[in-house]
Design an enzyme around this catalytic site. Structure first.
Site, PDB file in Angstrom:
ATOM      1  N   GLY A  43      39.111 -48.316  31.156  1.00 36.96           N
ATOM      2  CA  GLY A  43      37.524 -47.647  29.786  1.00 36.96           C
ATOM      3  C   GLY A  43      36.956 -46.590  31.489  1.00 36.96           C
ATOM      4  N   ASN A 186      50.246 -50.396  24.298  1.00 35.39           N
ATOM      5  CA  ASN A 186      51.540 -49.657  25.121  1.00 35.39           C
ATOM      6  C   ASN A 186      52.545 -50.974  24.376  1.00 35.39           C
ATOM      7  OD1 ASN A 186      51.705 -51.938  26.260  1.00 35.39           O
ATOM      8  ND2 ASN A 186      51.087 -51.091  28.546  1.00 35.39           N
ATOM      9  N   GLY A 224      55.925 -45.878  27.355  1.00 35.77           N
ATOM     10  CA  GLY A 224      56.587 -45.004  28.577  1.00 35.77           C
ATOM     11  C   GLY A 224      57.699 -43.490  28.508  1.00 35.77           C
ATOM     12  N   GLY A 227      58.144 -41.575  25.158  1.00 36.72           N
ATOM     13  CA  GLY A 227      56.851 -40.731  24.760  1.00 36.72           C
ATOM     14  C   GLY A 227      55.996 -42.052  24.037  1.00 36.72           C
ATOM     15  N   ASP A 249      53.072 -41.637  40.457  1.00 30.38           N
ATOM     16  CA  ASP A 249      52.294 -43.051  40.264  1.00 30.38           C
ATOM     17  C   ASP A 249      51.617 -42.688  38.889  1.00 30.38           C
ATOM     18  OD1 ASP A 249      50.199 -45.088  40.083  1.00 30.38           O
ATOM     19  OD2 ASP A 249      49.029 -44.349  41.451  1.00 30.38           O
ATOM     20  N   GLY A 254      47.955 -44.816  30.862  1.00 27.35           N
ATOM     21  CA  GLY A 254      47.480 -45.248  29.483  1.00 27.35           C
ATOM     22  C   GLY A 254      45.630 -44.120  28.982  1.00 27.35           C
ATOM     23  N   ASP A 255      45.710 -44.974  30.572  1.00 29.11           N
ATOM     24  CA  ASP A 255      44.026 -44.260  30.287  1.00 29.11           C
ATOM     25  C   ASP A 255      44.120 -42.835  30.207  1.00 29.11           C
ATOM     26  OD1 ASP A 255      44.136 -47.283  30.555  1.00 29.11           O
ATOM     27  OD2 ASP A 255      43.530 -47.172  33.366  1.00 29.11           O
ATOM     28  N   SER A 285      49.114 -36.203  34.801  1.00 29.61           N
ATOM     29  CA  SER A 285      48.573 -37.562  35.437  1.00 29.61           C
ATOM     30  C   SER A 285      49.098 -38.213  36.452  1.00 29.61           C
ATOM     31  CB  SER A 285      47.138 -38.407  34.579  1.00 29.61           C
ATOM     32  OG  SER A 285      48.668 -39.002  33.871  1.00 29.61           O
TER      33      SER A 285
END
Ligand code: RIB
Length: 312
Positions: A43, A186, A224, A227, A249, A254-255, A285
């Site tokens: 979060g 996911n 992943g 897409g 990394d 996902g965040d 990211s």
């Protein structure tokens, strides 16, 4: 008052990330090649991603009254994130062990939510005004699901758009799905929640149908390297990943995706445009180390998006 911005319920955790060729087996000590300590927690990471992508963000959580908790509050002040986050004298701030595989940048995580795991519906009630006045409310499953459900109900009753990121996957009351405009698992979470083994787009569609049948408005399953799939009763769209360079990394990707998606939805974008935006945030990211520190700023995301519709 017009609803604006994103309210996020979730946890902060201090991420202790160890890079090594492989994980040790029980009884073994392994020499690793790198260690970093940084801010994490799904979060909290989503809040940083959304704030850097241009959203007005309020984070709702609980911290311990300790050095990790103080670091978290200092970060929210730096990032311009408003907080409804009391510090608990009697509990520690959460922490996560993160194993990073040297060759691939893939990860495995153990997270202890600490004080945030003890958050109650009363803490959510204390933040009711923030939830009701936001354009979007988002939560995950690192806080107790009953508390998440309570918050989703408040958001839905106030006409706020709800995003549920069921991570990490857990057994859930079926009722929760009926309060979700979007569910964003996911592939492994989608598999666990629906019983459909998700390996490709076709199986993701089946799992997404399962989520719609449970009452979700729209499923957005991240896959992943394959897409993501945006799937509702009226459309099914594949969104490819952005190839932005070497993957260093993937922790927190996902965040990044969810934070970006929520930001664009709060701005009033169509879901497919918002999913592409989230994909761009995630694509940047993964080229950097860490979770919250790897989140890009709006300008970088816009530069990546320039001139692309990016729909598969
Ligand atoms: O999604 C990545 C996050 O999961 C990490 O920051 C870790 O703290 C765990 O919550």
């Amino acid at each position: 008052m017009a609803k604006a911005g994103v309210a996020i319920l979730g946890i902060y955790a201090a991420d202790l990330a160890f890079t090594a060729p492989r994980q040790p087996i029980i009884g073994e000590t392994l020499i690793g090649s790198q260690f970093t300590l940084g801010p994490g927690g799904k979060g909290s990471n989503q809040s940083v991603a959304a704030a850097r992508a241009g959203a007005k963000v309020t984070f709702i959580s609980r911290l311990g009254k300790d050095a990790f908790g103080d670091n978290a509050l200092a970060m929210y002040a730096r990032e311009g994130i408003a907080t409804r986050v009391p510090q608990d004298e009697n509990a520690s701030t959460g922490a996560a062990y993160i194993f990073l595989e040297e060759a691939t940048g893939n990860n495995a995580i153990i997270v202890v939510p600490g004080a945030a795991g003890m958050i109650t519906t009363r803490d959510v009630d204390d933040a009711q005004d923030v939830i009701e006045n936001s354009a979007v409310f988002m939560t995950q499953l690192e806080t107790p699901s009953a508390v998440g459900l309570h918050a989703l109900k408040i958001a839905k009753a106030a006409g706020v758009i709800t995003i549920f990121n069921p991570a990490p996957a857990a057994a859930l009351p079926d009722e929760i799905y009926t309060y979700c405009d979007y569910a964003t698992p996911n592939e492994s979470e989608a598999s666990m929640l629906t019983g459909v083994a998700v390996t490709d787009l076709a199986s993701a569609r089946k799992a997404a149908d399962g989520l719609l049948a449970k009452g979700v408005g729209c499923a957005l399953i991240t896959l992943g390297g394959q897409g993501s799939l945006l799937h509702s009763k009226t459309q099914s769209i594949h969104i490819p990943i952005f190839n932005t360079g070497k993957v260093i990394d993937t922790t927190g990707a996902g965040d990044a995706f969810n934070g970006g998606f929520a930001t664009a939805i709060a701005r009033g974008e169509k879901p497919e445009t918002a999913a592409v935006f989230g994909s761009a945030v995630a694509g940047i990211s993964v080229t950097r180390r860490g979770t919250a520190p790897s989140m890009p700023r709006l300008g970088e995301v816009e530069a990546l998006l320039k001139g692309t519709s990016h729909l598969g």
